[in-house]
Design a protein around this motif. Structure first.
Motif, short mmCIF file in Angstrom:
data_model
loop_
_atom_site.label_atom_id
_atom_site.label_comp_id
_atom_site.label_asym_id
_atom_site.label_seq_id
_atom_site.Cartn_x
_atom_site.Cartn_y
_atom_site.Cartn_z
N ALA A 9 0.76 -1.15 -0.50
CA ALA A 9 -0.13 -0.17 -0.05
C ALA A 9 0.86 1.20 -0.01
O ALA A 9 0.50 2.25 -0.36
N ASP A 10 1.88 1.28 0.85
CA ASP A 10 2.63 2.53 0.90
C ASP A 10 3.82 2.93 -0.32
O ASP A 10 3.49 3.34 -1.37
N HIS A 11 3.97 1.58 -1.32
CA HIS A 11 4.48 1.77 -3.05
C HIS A 11 3.28 2.35 -3.49
O HIS A 11 3.89 3.11 -4.17
N ALA A 12 2.14 1.41 -3.21
CA ALA A 12 0.88 1.78 -3.87
C ALA A 12 1.05 3.79 -3.68
O ALA A 12 0.70 4.90 -5.09
N ALA A 13 0.97 4.60 -2.45
CA ALA A 13 0.83 5.47 -2.06
C ALA A 13 1.56 5.90 -3.00
O ALA A 13 1.54 7.46 -3.62
N CYS A 14 3.07 5.96 -3.07
CA CYS A 14 4.18 6.77 -3.59
C CYS A 14 4.14 6.59 -4.71
O CYS A 14 4.45 8.13 -6.03
N ARG A 15 3.87 5.87 -6.14
CA ARG A 15 3.14 5.61 -7.13
C ARG A 15 2.00 6.55 -7.56
O ARG A 15 2.71 7.43 -8.45
N GLU A 16 1.54 7.09 -6.72
CA GLU A 16 0.03 8.25 -6.75
C GLU A 16 0.48 9.36 -7.05
O GLU A 16 0.00 10.01 -7.84
N ALA A 17 1.74 9.28 -5.91
CA ALA A 17 1.60 10.41 -5.23
C ALA A 17 3.53 11.02 -6.93
O ALA A 17 2.82 12.50 -7.23
N ILE A 18 3.27 10.43 -7.45
CA ILE A 18 3.98 10.83 -8.63
C ILE A 18 3.47 10.69 -9.44
O ILE A 18 3.82 12.25 -10.65
N ARG A 19 2.60 9.75 -10.55
CA ARG A 19 1.95 10.03 -11.16
C ARG A 19 0.68 11.26 -11.24
O ARG A 19 0.47 12.09 -12.96
N THR A 20 0.72 12.34 -10.37
CA THR A 20 -0.76 12.93 -10.29
C THR A 20 0.41 14.34 -10.03
O THR A 20 0.22 15.48 -10.19
N GLY A 21 1.91 14.35 -9.90
CA GLY A 21 2.63 15.39 -9.26
C GLY A 21 3.30 15.46 -10.51
O GLY A 21 4.40 16.76 -10.27
N SER A 22 3.92 14.36 -11.39
CA SER A 22 5.29 14.81 -11.91
C SER A 22 4.86 13.76 -13.53
O SER A 22 5.18 13.05 -13.92
N ARG A 23 3.68 14.71 -14.27
CA ARG A 23 3.91 13.99 -15.54
C ARG A 23 4.60 13.54 -16.16
O ARG A 23 4.98 12.74 -16.61
N SER A 24 5.91 14.32 -16.63
CA SER A 24 6.98 14.65 -17.32
C SER A 24 7.91 12.93 -16.48
O SER A 24 8.51 12.15 -17.01
N PHE A 25 8.17 12.62 -15.24
CA PHE A 25 8.56 11.80 -15.07
C PHE A 25 8.09 10.82 -14.51
O PHE A 25 8.13 9.56 -14.61
N GLN A 80 13.69 4.16 12.44
CA GLN A 80 11.82 4.31 12.81
C GLN A 80 11.26 5.33 12.29
O GLN A 80 11.08 6.86 13.03
N PRO A 81 10.84 5.72 10.86
CA PRO A 81 10.37 6.15 10.41
C PRO A 81 9.19 6.86 11.10
O PRO A 81 8.66 5.96 11.41
N MET A 82 8.75 8.23 10.21
CA MET A 82 7.49 8.33 11.09
C MET A 82 5.95 7.54 10.37
O MET A 82 6.28 7.65 9.10
N GLU A 83 4.67 8.00 11.17
CA GLU A 83 4.38 7.97 9.88
C GLU A 83 3.91 8.49 8.63
O GLU A 83 3.91 9.47 8.38
N GLY A 84 3.60 7.65 7.40
CA GLY A 84 3.27 8.42 6.34
C GLY A 84 4.84 6.89 5.25
O GLY A 84 5.38 7.15 5.09
N ALA A 85 3.87 6.85 3.98
CA ALA A 85 4.10 6.21 2.81
C ALA A 85 5.51 6.14 2.38
O ALA A 85 6.60 5.17 2.42
N ALA A 86 5.67 7.48 1.82
CA ALA A 86 6.92 8.04 1.21
C ALA A 86 8.34 7.94 2.63
O ALA A 86 9.18 7.36 2.42
N ASP A 87 8.37 8.52 3.90
CA ASP A 87 9.18 8.06 4.84
C ASP A 87 9.18 6.31 5.27
O ASP A 87 10.15 6.80 5.44
N ARG A 88 8.07 5.61 5.23
CA ARG A 88 8.80 4.22 5.23
C ARG A 88 9.69 3.80 3.93
O ARG A 88 10.57 2.95 4.15
N ALA A 89 8.75 4.18 2.63
CA ALA A 89 9.27 3.50 2.14
C ALA A 89 10.70 4.29 1.30
O ALA A 89 11.99 3.39 1.43
N LEU A 90 11.59 5.87 2.12
CA LEU A 90 12.86 5.80 2.01
C LEU A 90 14.00 5.07 2.92
O LEU A 90 14.48 4.52 2.32
N ALA A 91 13.51 4.92 4.47
CA ALA A 91 13.93 4.31 5.09
C ALA A 91 14.24 2.83 4.61
O ALA A 91 15.93 2.44 5.04
N ASP A 92 13.69 1.89 3.39
CA ASP A 92 14.32 1.29 2.66
C ASP A 92 14.83 1.20 2.84
O ASP A 92 16.19 0.82 1.96
#
Length: 353
Positions: A9-25, A80-92
């Motif tokens: 679910a975290d990875h899906a949320a990160c993907r969605e953040a980029i899909r809506t935030g930067s079409r070029s990337f 010990q990442p804070m709550e949030g998909a991007a934080d947890r993803a970046l920790a990995d």
């Protein structure tokens, strides 16, 4: 076995953040192999959300927002990442790819400069800013692709700098209306432009057109240097990075075709043109003669940080890119983007790059 923080679910949320935030990337990333695409989404989601965390608050609250970001990054590196998909993803991600904390910390430092409303007197000063908010991301992407060669990293940083300079040229009017000015102040004065007067009422003039053209010329030189580093990346990753370079450079061409008007319009690359450029990204690379060109001095601290932190385990490079299957997916994506752009144009919504 290392503790994992992010789930599907975290990875899906990160993907969605980029899909809506930067079409070029998002469009270019479709060319990446899945093993690289997922961590790339996580990295860019954290970068995008960090930028929003500072930019979307009142000016008086931005310094506090930067402190919160620094605390979040410290928690990430402490496992010990804070709550949030991007934080947890970046920790990995930082654990998997041995990304030194200096790199994402540099990004946050650049955001702190934004929060301070800092101006940049010279091109060197502006390059130091771009090294933090853009070259650092290019270096992290290169590590995610499994490459730590300093020459390739330097060329990746060149690409980040070039993209940032393109963004600055494109957003001159938008930034000025928000009270921000990134063009080198010395260049403006040399052209007879008073920076304070320009900020008070941004208008397009021939001297300003010359300053914008000058910055785009610097970006073009960096795009040329960056091409040599693409050949040092895994075969599976080269088309995506080359596509990103071509698409961003095309933003500069659109600015030029409009007479360097970055005040009354926002340059964009239509979906059909992106499709052409992405197809071109699969063509053979040019010369690598510029691969060992000296690094821009302002990015030296990034290269030094990577050299000082060796990975615990050598990661395997992505598998060979499936050209036919990948292009079918990419062309489908481009068609979706084209339809979305047509819709947003009808309703008057601004288009992302």
């Amino acid at each position: 076995m290392a503790v994992r923080h992010a789930d599907a679910a975290d990875h899906a949320a990160c993907r969605e953040a980029i899909r809506t935030g930067s079409r070029s990337f998002y469009a270019a990333s479709a060319l990446l192999p899945a093993s690289v695409r997922r961590p790339a989404y996580g990295l860019y989601a954290f970068c995008r959300l960090s930028d929003d965390a500072v930019d979307d608050v009142a000016p008086r609250d931005r310094a506090a927002a930067v402190v919160r970001l620094s605390n979040r990054l410290a928690r990430i590196y402490a496992g010990q990442p804070m709550e949030g998909a991007a934080d947890r993803a970046l920790a990995d991600i930082v654990m998997d790819y041995a990304i030194p904390q200096t790199l994402p910390a540099a990004l946050i430092e650049g955001l702190a400069w934004d929060a301070q409303g800092r101006g940049y007197e010279t091109l060197c000063d502006l390059t130091a800013y771009a090294a933090r908010v853009a070259a650092s991301v290019g270096a992290m992407m290169t590590l995610i692709m499994g490459v730590r060669d300093p020459h390739v990293l330097a060329r990746a940083c060149d690409l980040g700098l070039a993209m940032q300079f393109t963004n600055i040229a494109r957003d001159v009017g938008e930034d000025a209306r928000a009270g921000r000015l990134y063009l080198p102040l010395a260049w403006l004065r040399e052209a007879g432009i008073d920076p304070d007067v320009f900020l008070a009422g941004p208008v397009l003039t021939p001297p300003l057109e010359g300053v914008i053209a000058r910055l785009l010329a610097v970006a073009d030189g960096l795009y040329s240097r960056s091409e040599a580093g693409t050949g040092g990346l895994p075969l599976a990753c080269r088309p995506a990075i080359r596509a990103a370079r071509l698409i961003y450079a095309e933003i500069g061409r659109d600015i030029e075709r409009a007479g360097h008007d970055a005040i009354g319009r926002r340059a964009r690359v239509p979906g059909r043109r992106k499709a052409v450029l992405m197809a071109r990204a699969s063509l053979p690379l040019g010369s690598d003669l510029l691969l060992e060109e000296p690094a821009v001095p302002e990015i030296a601290f990034l290269l030094e940080a990577v050299a000082a932190q060796a990975p615990d385990v050598a990661r395997s490079r992505p598998a060979w890119w499936n050209v036919p299957g990948q292009f079918v997916r990419v062309l489908d994506l481009i068609e979706v983007l084209r339809e979305r752009e047509a819709f947003t144009s009808e309703v008057g919504s601004p288009a992302a790059p």
